[in-house]
Design a protein around this motif. Sequence first.
Motif: not given
Lengths: 213, 306, 655
Positions: A93, A96, A100, B134, B137, B141, B177, B285, B288-289, B291-293, B295-296, B298-299, C429, C432
Amino acid sequence: MNQPADAILSLVLLSILFSFGSSRLPSLIKAVAFQGIVVSLVPLFVGHELTAGGVIFTQVTLLIRGILIPLCIYMAIKKVRIRREVEPIVGYHASMLAGLALIVAAIAFSRKFDLPGIGQYALLLPTAIALLVAGMFLLMARRNAIAMVLGYITMENGIYLVGATFSVRAQHIVEFGILLDVLAGVMIMAVILQNIKQTLDDVDTALLRTLKE
Amino acid sequence: MIKPILFWLLAMLTAPFFSAVILKVKAFFGGKKGPPILINYYTLFKLFQKGSVYSHSTTFIFKMGPMISLGAAVTALLFLPIAGQPPMFSWHGDVILVLYLLGLGRFFTIAAAMDTASPFEGMGAAREAYFPIICEATLFLTLILFFMLSGELRLSAYFFGGEPLHLWRAAGAPLFFVVIALFIVLLTENTRVPVDDPATHLELTMIHEVMVLDHSGPDLGMIELGSYIKLFFYSTIVTRLIWPYDMGNAFVDGALFAAAMLAVYGVVGITESVMARYRMDKVPKFVLTSFALVFFATIITLEFMK
Amino acid sequence: MELFFLSLLLIFSGGALALILQRFFNPMKASSSLFIAVGCLLGLIHAGTWMARAGEAAATVYSIEYLNAFTLAFRIDGLSAFFLIAIHLVSMLAAVYSFHYMDHAEKPLATAVNYFFFSLLVGSMALVVAADNMITFMLAWEIMSLSSFFLVIHNPDAAENRRAAYLYFVFSHVGAMFIFAAFGVMYAYSGVFDFGSVGAMPDAAKILALVFAFIGFGSKAGVFPFHVWLPHAHPAAPSHISAVMSGVMIKTGIYGILRMYGLIGFHGPVFGEIVLAAGIVSGILGVVYALGQHDLKRLLAYSSVENIGIILIGIGIGMIGVAADRPMMAMLGFAGGLLHVLNHAIFKSLLFLGAGGVLQKTGIRTMDALGGLLKNMKVTGTTFLVGSLAVSGLPPLNGFVGEFFIYIGGFSGATPGGRPFISCMAAIVGLAIIGGLALACFTKVMGVVFQGEPRSEAAKDVGEAGAAMRLPMIVLAGACLVIGLFPTGFVLMAVEGVSALGLGYDTGELGTFIQITGNITRGGAVFFIVFLTILAMRKVLYRDKTVSRGGTWGCGFTRPTPRMQYTASSYSGSILEFFRPVAPLHETHPPIRGRFPDRTHYHSHVDDIAEKGMTPGVVRPVLFLFDKLRWIQHGDIHLYIGYILLAIVALLFFV
């Protein structure tokens, strides 16, 4: 997202996240192999006109980077039957989230540079920097020797992209030389790994400390 | 005003049908005939005709649980443009209200489970409280990304008519994504495989099913209906993103939308057929993937919008 | 203004009466709590009427000479009035509550002293927010800190209470030192003690004063990492005191930060970003630590840290909005933060009062020994449920309204481009995640304390709390619902408070606010209509049906005991696992061995990294430093006199 190069580069960035999130060696190898393939594709879309030689070089690069090296490593872990867990020092976690964060940092950092000629590829430099740092991160945060090797390869991918960023003409030749070195390195690693395994019954790099006099 | 109500009612009526599609797909992969496609309606009718047994341990919260979780899902649907039609209500910030209403439903589902003093239900409740954190979040996002692209903070600005197409035009590939991330959220929020296995036989490994163990009769029916509607809600969001077109005719749009919905539910079914449930400690996890996607995405979008 | 001082007079005389009447236990409690409550009611009326005619009148000002040396100046503007409403409302209900709660007739003196300091605390809080120069402010501030210190040490027999009070004392005075430093910086440039005449300072001095003030006021407000005293002090104090301290006293820290921000008028983005970052960290860590607690009141204390975080997120968004010159974002952020001040005052005091009821009836603070209280304590349990929903920020209750405004403010800053975007994204975030964690935390409290079956003998067959205790809880729960459904008036009050900051934005955009609040009302109404329809449907479905009762389904296990229930520790275990780096979880559990194993036990404990880091990070360096200074103290009286002489000479030179 109008440039195809940027779409491909975003896939490269994604592969960093995947490699950070992989808990098993085979999936980490797959992530790095995927990374190798997409990184090799980048020159096809980045600005300068392609010569026939350039295309061939790109294809060979792809073959080595995306298929040969990962395959080598995969065979190596098959042969020595080492543990599949990548044994993280920093948890998945956290890794990851760190991934980011490092992408954000890379993007922020790349704004400091103002390189001519790559202005239209917004992601090229950030991706290169992110790959370099990601490789370092894998080296630091994973205990398993193979995972560390994969970290080196990630770094090498980053260097390749930096090369694509800076040099315009001679990139293929220089890069090709480096790549052959890496391939040789990977093969040597496979042999050494077998020896480490035979001596120490494990490839945990922490155990190498026992070799100290 | 008639059309939104019509589509809203239609959505609630067809939600059980769509859920049964998943069962059918799974049966197909298992080489079985599977239950009839209207199975969920039969179940609901059966449950609504029964009486109930309540545990000695329970209080009024136990009875509130099904009502509030169903009510939250139904209210959420009032704000959602179904099949690209205008929703019943729409105002600045309605998305936040909807997400928090679903949170209210979750609060009462958990509270109802804790009301029974059963160790299994407590276990399910703890998981139900954990994973959606998660997801929330991720959803917020996504909301930031959509706000960035459209400049508005309402569901109808993202999913009404041809609006999703504008999102695609503004963002391009990163939205792909987002679709994947939202699909992961869909699986998690509706406790499907690989987060939770609704068809497992062991209480220890369930999330949602174990929380409703003690509900019976119409109460259980309401919970089931609520979960169908919630699944419909999330599927609509994903569907509108993968089928962003607007034909201009409500019936044509409705039909095409239903077809796309079938596809999304079918993918859920396929996912359930080809994947095993994750070990519980692997689930974060997975979530969380998502979230990572996002976030990614968005950036990257941010980088391109400059 | 007369009304304001009349209310103070009544409050203080309530405290004095308690000392006089201490021989007669019940009359003492009755008269004292009546006086304090009526005093607060008058104060509430005063602040309310001020708010009602806020548009016409300018700020109310009043000043007197004190000791012929200083002027004590008071000034009531929108911001003061807003905080006065929260202070008086919560204190009034706490005073009523105390009548049935303070039931130790064998300790009349302790009870009387408690009432005395309680009245001092209430009065001094009102004075703090009304103060208009540095002297008045610090005077009131110190009375507030000291009176609350004596309230925390209400029961000095237990070592942990003494330690808690000591910790609180240290923190509040180190905080006061920083506030003095901030005032010192301001005084250095303005040369007067008046609040009104600061502002002409260079930017570096402004930011220095603001950061000093933020640390000083933050340590009162319980901002991470200065929150360490909170989880110790709240369990030690009586519950209605915890309610007042957690509900409103820590908000005076927020008041201080806002007041300083308004006075100093530094509008760069840096300070806003500091506040926002502190808010996000306090919010997330506060609720994570809350999840890890076993003691009900400690949990609520950590939850206060979380809510202070939410308030700071709102204020931070406001400040960043000001810096980025986006009036709408600034107004929404500040208004949301202020509204959350009032909301948190209401629901957190409600929760503390509920916890007090549980504590009084069972004598247990450990959640894992409670359970099933809702069946016997219907009013306490139901109001606690309302409070839990509100603290989780769920509609249609008041906690949602403030967060909603902060969200909208955050989103209006989330347009692409530069620093505000990053800050706003983090804020949204963060909110949230805080929302999700708060939901997990308070479903845990509800589920473990009030639902299920009693886990110990003491939790069985308890009675309902006394009438004077139930009434405040009902009023507060009603307030949660009213603000949640009809927030318009309260939002306008918050806007009035924001306009006192002197940001120069006209309130011409009020239409937007009224529209947003109208939407919240409509959303609540829609949900209630749907809910009532479902309720009616349920009634129809259950007509003529057999409804019976049985045991809980035990999955085939025939001898269930209440000890098998999911506990608070197990409920939060997996979430804490996720946050392990910031919330290290320590478990001791002797393994089970052999065919006839011994009794085993399980103990878990979550470390607060700020508390853990305090000793090596702060205490030891400070001790080391002071050790080095020990040569000054050597016991020779002549040299000490020499020091005094030296000090006088130095003063003569410099002043």
